[in-house]
Write a protein that holds these residues in place. Structure first.
Motif, PDB file in Angstrom:
ATOM      1  N   GLU A  17       0.779  -0.965   0.534  1.00 21.69           N
ATOM      2  CA  GLU A  17      -0.198  -0.091   0.315  1.00 21.69           C
ATOM      3  C   GLU A  17       0.798   1.298  -0.127  1.00 21.69           C
ATOM      4  OE1 GLU A  17      -0.714  -2.212   1.985  1.00 21.69           O
ATOM      5  OE2 GLU A  17      -2.682  -3.319   1.981  1.00 21.69           O
ATOM      6  N   GLY A  18       1.904   1.442   0.587  1.00 22.17           N
ATOM      7  CA  GLY A  18       2.877   2.499   0.629  1.00 22.17           C
ATOM      8  C   GLY A  18       3.244   2.870  -0.671  1.00 22.17           C
ATOM      9  N   VAL A  19       4.020   1.633  -1.622  1.00 23.16           N
ATOM     10  CA  VAL A  19       4.481   1.645  -2.792  1.00 23.16           C
ATOM     11  C   VAL A  19       3.629   2.370  -3.413  1.00 23.16           C
ATOM     12  CG1 VAL A  19       5.282   0.409  -4.334  1.00 23.16           C
ATOM     13  CG2 VAL A  19       6.181  -0.069  -2.106  1.00 23.16           C
ATOM     14  N   MET A  20       2.167   1.834  -3.463  1.00 26.18           N
ATOM     15  CA  MET A  20       1.699   2.055  -4.396  1.00 26.18           C
ATOM     16  C   MET A  20       0.644   4.061  -3.715  1.00 26.18           C
ATOM     17  SD  MET A  20      -1.507  -0.659  -4.741  1.00 26.18           S
ATOM     18  CE  MET A  20      -2.012  -1.101  -2.895  1.00 26.18           C
ATOM     19  N   ILE A  21       0.548   4.344  -3.279  1.00 28.48           N
ATOM     20  CA  ILE A  21       0.848   5.593  -2.327  1.00 28.48           C
ATOM     21  C   ILE A  21       1.832   6.710  -3.107  1.00 28.48           C
ATOM     22  CG2 ILE A  21       0.335   7.392  -0.628  1.00 28.48           C
ATOM     23  CD1 ILE A  21      -0.598   5.744   1.374  1.00 28.48           C
ATOM     24  N   LEU A  22       2.388   6.151  -2.927  1.00 29.70           N
ATOM     25  CA  LEU A  22       4.737   6.991  -3.584  1.00 29.70           C
ATOM     26  C   LEU A  22       3.721   7.372  -5.433  1.00 29.70           C
ATOM     27  CD1 LEU A  22       6.840   8.142  -2.355  1.00 29.70           C
ATOM     28  CD2 LEU A  22       8.137   5.851  -3.519  1.00 29.70           C
ATOM     29  N   SER A  62       1.423   4.695 -13.955  1.00 33.51           N
ATOM     30  CA  SER A  62       0.462   4.008 -14.560  1.00 33.51           C
ATOM     31  C   SER A  62       0.384   2.242 -13.993  1.00 33.51           C
ATOM     32  CB  SER A  62       1.461   3.619 -15.760  1.00 33.51           C
ATOM     33  OG  SER A  62       2.170   2.527 -15.877  1.00 33.51           O
ATOM     34  N   TRP A  63      -0.738   1.626 -13.930  1.00 36.44           N
ATOM     35  CA  TRP A  63      -0.421   0.491 -12.813  1.00 36.44           C
ATOM     36  C   TRP A  63       0.764  -0.411 -13.332  1.00 36.44           C
ATOM     37  CZ3 TRP A  63      -0.858  -1.737  -8.778  1.00 36.44           C
ATOM     38  CH2 TRP A  63      -1.431  -3.159  -8.778  1.00 36.44           C
ATOM     39  N   ALA A 119      -6.558   1.431  -8.680  1.00 38.86           N
ATOM     40  CA  ALA A 119      -7.745   2.109  -9.504  1.00 38.86           C
ATOM     41  C   ALA A 119      -8.574   3.218  -8.343  1.00 38.86           C
ATOM     42  CB  ALA A 119      -8.061   0.646  -9.817  1.00 38.86           C
ATOM     43  N   GLN A 120      -8.817   2.960  -6.822  1.00 40.49           N
ATOM     44  CA  GLN A 120      -9.623   3.862  -6.450  1.00 40.49           C
ATOM     45  C   GLN A 120      -8.759   4.342  -5.646  1.00 40.49           C
ATOM     46  OE1 GLN A 120     -11.663   0.436  -4.135  1.00 40.49           O
ATOM     47  NE2 GLN A 120     -12.490  -0.556  -5.587  1.00 40.49           N
ATOM     48  N   LEU A 121      -7.594   4.101  -5.771  1.00 38.62           N
ATOM     49  CA  LEU A 121      -6.883   5.410  -4.654  1.00 38.62           C
ATOM     50  C   LEU A 121      -7.168   6.986  -5.028  1.00 38.62           C
ATOM     51  CD1 LEU A 121      -5.237   5.323  -1.935  1.00 38.62           C
ATOM     52  CD2 LEU A 121      -3.543   4.889  -3.824  1.00 38.62           C
ATOM     53  N   ARG A 122      -7.109   7.513  -4.857  1.00 41.58           N
ATOM     54  CA  ARG A 122      -7.187   8.912  -4.808  1.00 41.58           C
ATOM     55  C   ARG A 122      -6.229   9.597  -4.956  1.00 41.58           C
ATOM     56  NH1 ARG A 122     -12.632  11.860  -2.652  1.00 41.58           N
ATOM     57  NH2 ARG A 122     -11.675  14.160  -4.134  1.00 41.58           N
ATOM     58  N   ARG A 123      -6.073  10.366  -5.764  1.00 38.34           N
ATOM     59  CA  ARG A 123      -4.303  11.496  -5.675  1.00 38.34           C
ATOM     60  C   ARG A 123      -4.096  12.396  -4.645  1.00 38.34           C
ATOM     61  NH1 ARG A 123      -0.639  14.007 -10.828  1.00 38.34           N
ATOM     62  NH2 ARG A 123       1.124  13.651  -9.342  1.00 38.34           N
ATOM     63  N   GLN A 151      -1.744  13.131   0.460  1.00 40.32           N
ATOM     64  CA  GLN A 151      -1.767  13.612   2.666  1.00 40.32           C
ATOM     65  C   GLN A 151      -1.138  13.128   3.625  1.00 40.32           C
ATOM     66  OE1 GLN A 151      -6.260  12.941   3.498  1.00 40.32           O
ATOM     67  NE2 GLN A 151      -6.638  15.544   2.926  1.00 40.32           N
ATOM     68  N   VAL A 152      -1.778  10.880   2.273  1.00 40.94           N
ATOM     69  CA  VAL A 152      -0.881   9.971   3.372  1.00 40.94           C
ATOM     70  C   VAL A 152       1.132  10.697   3.072  1.00 40.94           C
ATOM     71  CG1 VAL A 152       0.173   7.306   3.446  1.00 40.94           C
ATOM     72  CG2 VAL A 152      -2.181   8.620   2.647  1.00 40.94           C
ATOM     73  N   LEU A 153       1.170  11.003   2.524  1.00 39.30           N
ATOM     74  CA  LEU A 153       2.832  10.865   1.493  1.00 39.30           C
ATOM     75  C   LEU A 153       3.103  12.512   2.869  1.00 39.30           C
ATOM     76  CD1 LEU A 153       5.051  10.140   0.185  1.00 39.30           C
ATOM     77  CD2 LEU A 153       5.052  11.213  -1.468  1.00 39.30           C
ATOM     78  N   ARG A 154       2.760  13.542   2.583  1.00 35.64           N
ATOM     79  CA  ARG A 154       3.092  14.431   3.995  1.00 35.64           C
ATOM     80  C   ARG A 154       3.101  13.898   5.528  1.00 35.64           C
ATOM     81  NH1 ARG A 154      -0.845  17.822   0.066  1.00 35.64           N
ATOM     82  NH2 ARG A 154      -2.614  17.450   1.901  1.00 35.64           N
ATOM     83  N   PHE A 155       2.484  13.017   5.421  1.00 43.02           N
ATOM     84  CA  PHE A 155       2.768  12.658   6.950  1.00 43.02           C
ATOM     85  C   PHE A 155       4.074  12.065   6.951  1.00 43.02           C
ATOM     86  CE2 PHE A 155       2.757   8.977   9.859  1.00 43.02           C
ATOM     87  CZ  PHE A 155       2.348   9.303  10.766  1.00 43.02           C
ATOM     88  N   HIS A 156       4.088  10.999   6.099  1.00 45.17           N
ATOM     89  CA  HIS A 156       5.721  10.153   6.127  1.00 45.17           C
ATOM     90  C   HIS A 156       6.573  11.628   5.828  1.00 45.17           C
ATOM     91  CE1 HIS A 156       5.102   6.291   5.435  1.00 45.17           C
ATOM     92  NE2 HIS A 156       3.974   6.616   4.261  1.00 45.17           N
TER      93      HIS A 156
END
Length: 369
Positions: free
Chosen positions: A302-307, A314-315, A344-348, A353-358
């Protein structure tokens, strides 16, 4: 007919008489004279002359004691033109005082001889081989497989030893229980970046387990402290090898020229170029490389997909990254079907937001100047 064969035969007959009727002292004295003669003119001898000395030394080796053979080995080992058959006989000697100098120093020994010795001889023989100036992967693999702790540590500490990916994987598992080995690995001048990061992760897990067992009430604090230490280790200048710095510079150049895209990310991952792939994703996501590494190594898929979502990949590119990550980590294959649906469902905006937390967390745990 040339006079050289007659001269060679005459010398061998003289030696045979000495060996058959001479005393131990006479044999040793003969060896010393022949060795002096060879050492003094070694740089100028032609191949046929070296071959003559090879015959002479082989005759003497069978009739002299260990101490004399050891002296011969010490004198011949450093010579680039030393008689090859003699060197192989000395290297194959069961007495380490004879074999050691040749195994550790002679450049005339080929891999076949080193492999034969490494597969059959004592740990002392393996230790002598481990300190050679250069060790091929074929020889190194045997030393790490057959060697005791001393041999393994010596091999890993040798900057001239070429380690294969399979050897690194074995060593990383072993280092999780051996702090000295972990230190030897971390100090290798060109340790591949992804192996360094796995080493940090494995060592951290070991430290965490030990500390938590000793202080169960402080488990959460211990875990946080280990994660902080891991981030500091990854961001330290010592952790960056010259290969990693070159990879990062290449990616920066590609990004500055506008040539960094999905195609290059897939190319990097398919070639298992972790440094380049990680730096590429970091550049496209506009985050420091250290943060991207933290997500790529420590987090789940999931972390890789967020990044990747922030980077706009692309997928197919994301799938390629996950496959590379699983292979380098030696972990079970990720469920790519489920990941594709999640991506596909993850919004940019959510990913950002998650990446800012990191980034905030990384800044909070960064070492103070």
């Amino acid at each position: 007919m040339s006079a050289k064969p007659a001269r060679k035969q005459g010398l061998l007959e003289e030696l045979e008489d000495t060996l058959a009727h001479g005393t131990v002292a006479r044999r040793v004295e003969t060896l010393r004279k022949v060795t002096d003669l060879f050492v003094d003119g070694a740089a100028d001898f032609a191949d046929d002359q070296v071959a003559l000395f090879d015959d002479v030394f082989e005759c003497l080796i069978d009739h002299i004691e260990v101490s004399a053979r050891a002296l011969l080995a010490r004198r011949l080992a450093p010579l680039a033109s030393a008689p090859p058959r003699t060197l192989h006989r000395l290297a194959d000697d069961d007495a380490i005082e004879v074999a050691g100098p040749v195994l550790s120093k002679s450049e005339r020994l080929d891999d076949a001889a080193l492999i034969r010795t490494a597969e059959t001889k004592s740990q002392a023989h393996l230790l002598a081989i481990s300190i050679r100036r250069v060790l091929s992967r074929a020889v190194t693999d045997i030393l790490l497989r057959r060697g005791n702790d001393e041999v393994v540590h010596s091999t890993v500490s040798n900057p001239g030893a070429d380690l294969s990916d399979s050897s690194y994987d074995t060593l990383l598992d072993r280092a999780a229980l051996d702090e000295n080995l972990a230190a030897c690995l971390a100090m290798r001048p060109n340790l591949p970046r992804h192996h360094y990061l796995k080493l940090v992760a494995k060592a951290s897990a070991t430290v965490r387990a030990r500390l938590e067992a000793a202080n169960p009430k402080l488990a959460q604090e211990v875990s946080s402290a280990v994660r902080t230490a891991g981030r500091r280790a990854r961001s330290s200048a010592v952790a960056l090898t010259s290969q990693t710095e070159i990879a990062h510079a290449l990616v920066r150049s590609l990004h500055a020229d506008g040539r960094l895209d999905d195609r290059l990310v897939v190319q990097f991952t398919e070639q298992r170029k972790f440094d380049e792939a990680n730096a590429a994703v970091a550049a496209l996501a506009n985050v420091p490389v250290a943060i991207a590494e933290s997500i790529m190594i420590e987090s789940r898929a999931e972390g890789v997909m967020i990044l990747a979502k922030v980077a706009g990949l692309s997928w197919p590119a994301v799938e390629s990254i996950i496959r590379m990550r699983d292979e380098l980590a030696g972990s079970a294959p990720t469920d790519l079907i489920a990941c594709k649906a999640t991506y596909a469902q993850l919004r940019r905006s959510t990913a950002q937001q998650v990446l800012r937390f990191h980034r905030v967390q990384d800044t909070a745990t960064a070492p103070q100047a």
